[in-house]
Each structure stands twice: as C-alpha cells, then as structure tokens.
Design a protein around this motif. Structure first.
Motif, short mmCIF file in Angstrom:
data_model
loop_
_atom_site.label_atom_id
_atom_site.label_comp_id
_atom_site.label_asym_id
_atom_site.label_seq_id
_atom_site.Cartn_x
_atom_site.Cartn_y
_atom_site.Cartn_z
N PRO A 2 1.02 -30.23 8.28
CA PRO A 2 1.95 -28.90 7.66
C PRO A 2 0.86 -27.82 7.71
CG PRO A 2 2.07 -31.00 6.31
CD PRO A 2 1.04 -31.39 7.54
N ASP A 3 1.48 -26.72 7.90
CA ASP A 3 0.80 -25.40 7.97
C ASP A 3 1.66 -24.22 7.35
OD1 ASP A 3 -1.36 -23.88 8.29
OD2 ASP A 3 -1.17 -23.71 10.47
N MET A 4 1.10 -23.23 6.67
CA MET A 4 1.60 -22.32 6.12
C MET A 4 1.60 -21.01 7.25
SD MET A 4 0.57 -21.98 2.25
CE MET A 4 1.11 -23.17 1.12
N PRO A 5 2.26 -19.90 6.98
CA PRO A 5 2.14 -18.69 8.18
C PRO A 5 0.98 -17.95 7.53
CG PRO A 5 4.31 -18.92 6.85
CD PRO A 5 3.79 -19.93 6.32
N ARG A 10 -6.17 -8.59 5.42
CA ARG A 10 -7.39 -8.20 6.25
C ARG A 10 -8.31 -9.05 5.46
NH1 ARG A 10 -10.67 -3.75 3.58
NH2 ARG A 10 -9.57 -2.89 2.01
N PHE A 11 -8.13 -9.63 4.33
CA PHE A 11 -9.17 -10.60 3.83
C PHE A 11 -8.71 -12.06 3.95
CE2 PHE A 11 -9.29 -6.91 1.13
CZ PHE A 11 -10.81 -6.50 1.21
N ASP A 12 -9.76 -13.08 4.06
CA ASP A 12 -9.50 -14.26 3.77
C ASP A 12 -9.39 -14.65 2.34
OD1 ASP A 12 -9.49 -15.02 6.21
OD2 ASP A 12 -11.38 -15.96 6.41
N VAL A 13 -8.74 -15.80 1.91
CA VAL A 13 -8.65 -16.02 0.61
C VAL A 13 -9.45 -17.23 -0.05
CG1 VAL A 13 -6.65 -16.56 -1.16
CG2 VAL A 13 -6.31 -15.24 0.81
N ILE A 174 -1.29 -16.35 -1.64
CA ILE A 174 -2.38 -16.20 -0.82
C ILE A 174 -2.00 -14.95 -0.04
CG2 ILE A 174 -2.96 -17.22 1.38
CD1 ILE A 174 -2.61 -20.00 0.30
N ASP A 175 -0.69 -14.83 0.31
CA ASP A 175 -0.58 -13.29 0.90
C ASP A 175 -1.06 -12.18 0.27
OD1 ASP A 175 0.72 -12.76 3.70
OD2 ASP A 175 1.71 -11.10 2.45
N VAL A 419 9.61 -12.33 2.90
CA VAL A 419 9.08 -12.29 1.62
C VAL A 419 7.84 -11.53 1.28
CG1 VAL A 419 8.72 -13.88 -0.52
CG2 VAL A 419 10.50 -14.36 0.76
N HIS A 420 6.83 -12.19 2.26
CA HIS A 420 5.53 -11.39 1.99
C HIS A 420 5.50 -9.88 1.95
CE1 HIS A 420 3.60 -15.58 3.37
NE2 HIS A 420 3.91 -15.55 2.24
N ALA A 421 6.19 -9.44 3.14
CA ALA A 421 6.30 -8.19 3.39
C ALA A 421 6.78 -7.24 2.43
CB ALA A 421 7.27 -7.98 4.71
N CYS A 422 7.72 -7.66 1.72
CA CYS A 422 8.60 -7.06 0.54
C CYS A 422 7.69 -7.16 -0.79
CB CYS A 422 9.93 -7.73 0.35
SG CYS A 422 11.19 -7.60 1.38
N ASP A 423 7.04 -8.16 -0.97
CA ASP A 423 5.97 -8.30 -2.06
C ASP A 423 4.91 -7.19 -2.06
OD1 ASP A 423 7.58 -10.61 -3.05
OD2 ASP A 423 6.42 -12.02 -2.33
#
Length: 513
Positions: A2-5, A10-13, A174-175, A419-423
């Motif tokens: 399993p993997d997420m987008p 520009r940062f890691d988390v 995360i995003d 969702v990420h883009a709107c957030d």
C-alpha cells in the motif's frame, strides 16, 4: 505494498505521537511537521525521497517498487550509514490489554452494518483487517527534527470522524505538513474513535449508539442498591441526537485543550506534562516558533462538525476546511448563525445521504448568513466520490474498499490529490502562508467571488469567479445541491436514516431566519 500519493510540497514530513496530560485532561495525538529532504544513498534503487514519485536511473519502476516492498521503505541518508525508515501508519497500544487499532476498525464496522453481529465484526477486524493493515508504512519519518528553513510554523488542528483515529487521515495531514504547516491530529476520547489508547494504558473503545441508546447515570451506583431501584434513578434513554450532541460537546473541549497546549508550547510555557514525544520535549523545538495568530481547523464528517462548532466558541481559529461535514449533532442556535471565520465545505457526491436533506439546508443557511454578514463560506463538490474518499483507506487499499462499495467512480488517488490541492490553496490564502510550491495563485477577492454570478439554476454567469487548481477543475465544482436548496425549515435532531435511533421524532422544528 500500500502506498499514498506523494506529498506535493517542498518538504519531507516527520511524525511524532504525543501524550499530553495537563490540568486533569489527557490526550494522545499525532503531530505531522515539515523536515528537511531525506536523500537516498547513491547505491540504493529506492526513490530519492519518500515524497517524490521519481525513480533512480539504476532501476526500472518495477524493480524499484519490488525493492521498496522488500525493504519496507528503508532509506539511507546521503553520505551516512544510519538508516531511516518510513513511519508506521497504525498507532501502537502501549502494551494495554485491548484490541489492536486494526481490530478496532473491525469492531466499529457494526456501526455501519447493524445487521451483522458484533462478534463477526470483531473477527473481521482481527483476522481480515489485522492482516491487511499490518506493517503499513507511510511517507513520514518518526521523530526527526523539524526543518530549520522556516522561522515560524502555522498550526492546523485536525479532528477525525466517527470510527476514525489520529492516523487514518494521514494523507491530508502529510500533504499540509509538506507545505510547511504543523498538523496536530488528535484522537478523541469520547468513544467516537475506533480505539483510543493512552501510554498509561487507559483504553476507550468505540461507543455505539445502540438500538435503545442509553447513557449511564453517574449517580446510579453511588446512591446504593436501594436507590438504584427507584425509577427516577434509572438510566434514561436518549435520542441519537442527544447521544451525539453530548459527544460533540466533549470533542469541542478536547480541541480547545489541544489549542491551549499548542499555545503554551509556542510560548515555551508548557508545564505539567507526564510524557511528550522526544521531538517536542528535546529543547522544545517549537518554542516561540508556532504562530497561533494563524491557527487553522480541519476535520472530516463528525470531525468537521467538531471544528465548525469549536470555531464558534474559540476565536483563535482563523480558517476552517471541512471535509464532507456531518452536521447532525449541531445545536439549533449554531445552525442558524453566521460562521466566524472563512470556511470551506468540501463535499462528496453522497454527502447529503449522511443526514437526508437537512445537512444541505444547514450549509445553505451558512451561505446565506455569510452573504448578509459579509462573511466568507464556500461549498464545493468533489465529483465521483463518497464519504470515505477523504480518509486513507481508499488510497491505501483501493481494491478492497472498492469491493465494499465505499469508493466512488473517480480514481481514489486523483480524488485525494484534488483534496490536497484545495486544502493547501485555501489555507495558504486565508492564513497568509508564503509557500514557493503553492498550487495556484489565489487571493481573498477571488475566493470572495465564488458564489457571484451563480444563478438558481446553477448557471455560471461570471467568468471571474475563483476556480480550483487547473488540474482538478473537472473534479472540484461548486456544490449546486446546496446552492439550489431552498432556505427553509431545518429539522434539528431528526435522524430519520438511522433505524437504531430510539426517538425518531424531531426534537425541534424551526424556520431559518
């Protein structure tokens, strides 16, 4: 595997599980925060970063993916031998004698499938979900120091929905963190989480609203056996609305507690904690670096309702993003009030099924109140999605949850990227975050024109209105279900789509002013 987008910033988390105890209240939460990029060693065939989609030149995507699975997302720092592993998705139970978090999800399935015996749901959680979720890792690194590239951090508090916990909305958290935010994903202890386990081994399991929803009377045992037989002293039945509204009140207090702790940490004044994560405790790396004047709130379903209600009683919240809000537990006064800060409602295609027609009426009331008061509230529709599309499950286990029927026709990872883009866009605009990787150019005047020129029939007559990021204009559109809803009666407390509710009648019926 399993993997997420991958995160879009520009940062890691980094992530860190924290336990905060102060003034008689204790809570566990997960903090997501920006860290410097983690580079893979030149000899590795793994991706150069957990937040990039590119592959090294020495391996094909198929070979690299196989290597990724075998190594459980193990990366190495460039020029060093010390290994860093991606963090685990599910929280630990600290050795408490209780179900695992995977089993907790199975137990809460009874809330969605009341025809299935609880024992069967628990078995599904233990055998099925336990194996499916075991060992899943996400694109974060545990307890790494935050980046030194930012002088201040903007905080976001995230509240989970019914049956959720601090980990199951990791993708959206995360995003945001990859864009420089520090996201505090709390785990509520009111019985709405799939499981809540504190490091001191205090366990709160999910509380179902049963066929006859009872809340225990605190005086029943204290008054002794004889008094407990008096009818007036018996546990009194409560409606589904009363049950959830009491949970909402506790949830609001828990969000405010977290806000208080964050503020104390930011001022270097937090004292009285029993245990905190190594990252925050070691020199209090966030002391004087968290800007509470730009606090944002975010949540899904019941969590969205929680953040919305909190914003009415806590003026520290400056912007809110609400994913597929379940507004049923709100009180009548709140449902008829103007929102106190800029708010984005991002709804799924099936949002109104959560509370038939009434949820749309409440959102419509907020829109109209904003027009009258000069406030800013925006209602968008994410095409081809369902209620669970905002959580991690559809992106981590697409095939499994597609078979369960909880995923809409839109590709789950594409929906999550939207969702990420709107957030990010909304919070960047209203919390005034400078981010070189902003997904679009937005400003308050563009957001304020969202509903300008939209007729009752849903025709757009104003080409200057705000639009979602260009890559997602086909997915994110104004929610005309809400916009075209007539402003009228809101049936507070009427939960007609729950056959297990004891009281089916409405508790009040009022005209929206």
């Amino acid at each position: 595997m399993p993997d997420m987008p991958p995160p879009s910033g520009r940062f890691d988390v980094g992530q860190s599980d924290c336990f905060w105890r102060k003034e008689g209240r204790a809570m566990v939460l997960r903090v997501f925060y920006p860290i410097d990029k983690v580079q893979a060693s030149s000899s590795s065939s793994l991706p150069s970063s957990p937040s990039t989609a590119g592959w090294s030149s020495s391996a094909s995507p198929q070979t690299a993916h196989a290597s990724l699975a075998r190594n459980f997302f193990t990366l190495k720092w460039t020029g060093g031998e010390e290994e860093r592993r991606r963090a685990e998705w599910l929280p630990e139970t600290y050795g408490a004698p209780c179900p695992s978090y995977a089993e907790g999800y199975g137990i809460t399935m009874y809330n969605l499938m009341p025809w299935m015996p609880p024992e069967i749901c628990k078995t599904i959680g233990k055998i099925g979900l336990g194996l499916l979720f075991s060992g899943v890792r996400i694109p974060t690194f545990a307890d790494e120091p935050p980046t030194a590239a930012l002088e201040t951090f903007v905080p976001i508090i995230y509240s989970h929905g019914l049956g959720g916990n601090r980990s199951c909305y990791s993708s959206v958290c995360i995003d945001l963190a990859s864009h420089g935010y520090v996201v505090f994903a709390l785990e509520h202890s009111d019985g709405s989480a799939s499981l809540n386990v504190l490091p001191d081994k205090t366990v709160t399991e999910y509380k179902h609203a049963p066929r006859k929803a009872f809340l225990p009377s605190p005086n029943r045992i204290k008054k002794g056996f004889t008094a407990s037989l008096v009818p007036e002293e018996q546990r009194q039945p409560v409606s589904q609305y009363e049950f959830r509204h009491q949970q909402l009140e506790q949830r609001v207090e828990e969000v405010r507690f977290i806000a208080d702790v964050i503020q104390a940490i930011s001022e270097g004044k937090f004292e009285g904690e029993e245990w905190m994560s190594n990252v925050i405790k070691n020199g209090n790396v966030f002391a004087n670096k968290i800007d509470m004047s730009r606090l944002g709130g975010m949540g899904h379903s019941f969590g969205a309702c929680t953040i919305l209600k909190t914003s009415f009683v806590d003026s520290r919240f400056k912007a809110c993003v609400l994913h597929d809000s379940w507004l049923f537990p709100l009180d009548e006064k709140t449902a008829h009030s103007a929102l106190t800060c800029p708010t984005l409602f991002l709804n799924s295609s099936t949002f109104d099924n959560i509370w038939p027609t009434e949820g749309a009426k409440v959102q419509k009331s907020f829109v109209e109140a904003a027009k009258e008061s000069g406030g800013e509230v925006y209602v968008m529709h994410l095409i081809g999605t369902k209620h669970a599309s905002f959580a991690d499950f559809p992106v981590l286990f697409s095939d499994f949850f597609l078979n369960l029927g909880v995923i809409g026709p839109t590709d789950p990872k594409k929906a999550m990227r939207a969702v990420h883009a709107c957030d990010v866009s909304f919070f960047n605009s209203y919390l005034h975050v400078e981010d070189s990787d902003r997904l679009e150019k937005t400003n308050e005047s563009l957001w304020a024109s969202l509903f300008v020129g939209i007729s009752k029939e849903g025709e757009n007559t104003d080409t200057s209105q705000w639009r979602p990021p260009p890559d997602f204009e086909d997915l994110v559109v104004p929610d005309f279900t809400v916009i075209n809803t007539e402003r009228g009666k809101i049936k507070i407390g009427c939960f007609t789509n729950d056959p297990r509710s004891l009281h089916m009648e409405k508790l009040s019926l009022s005209e929206t002013s």
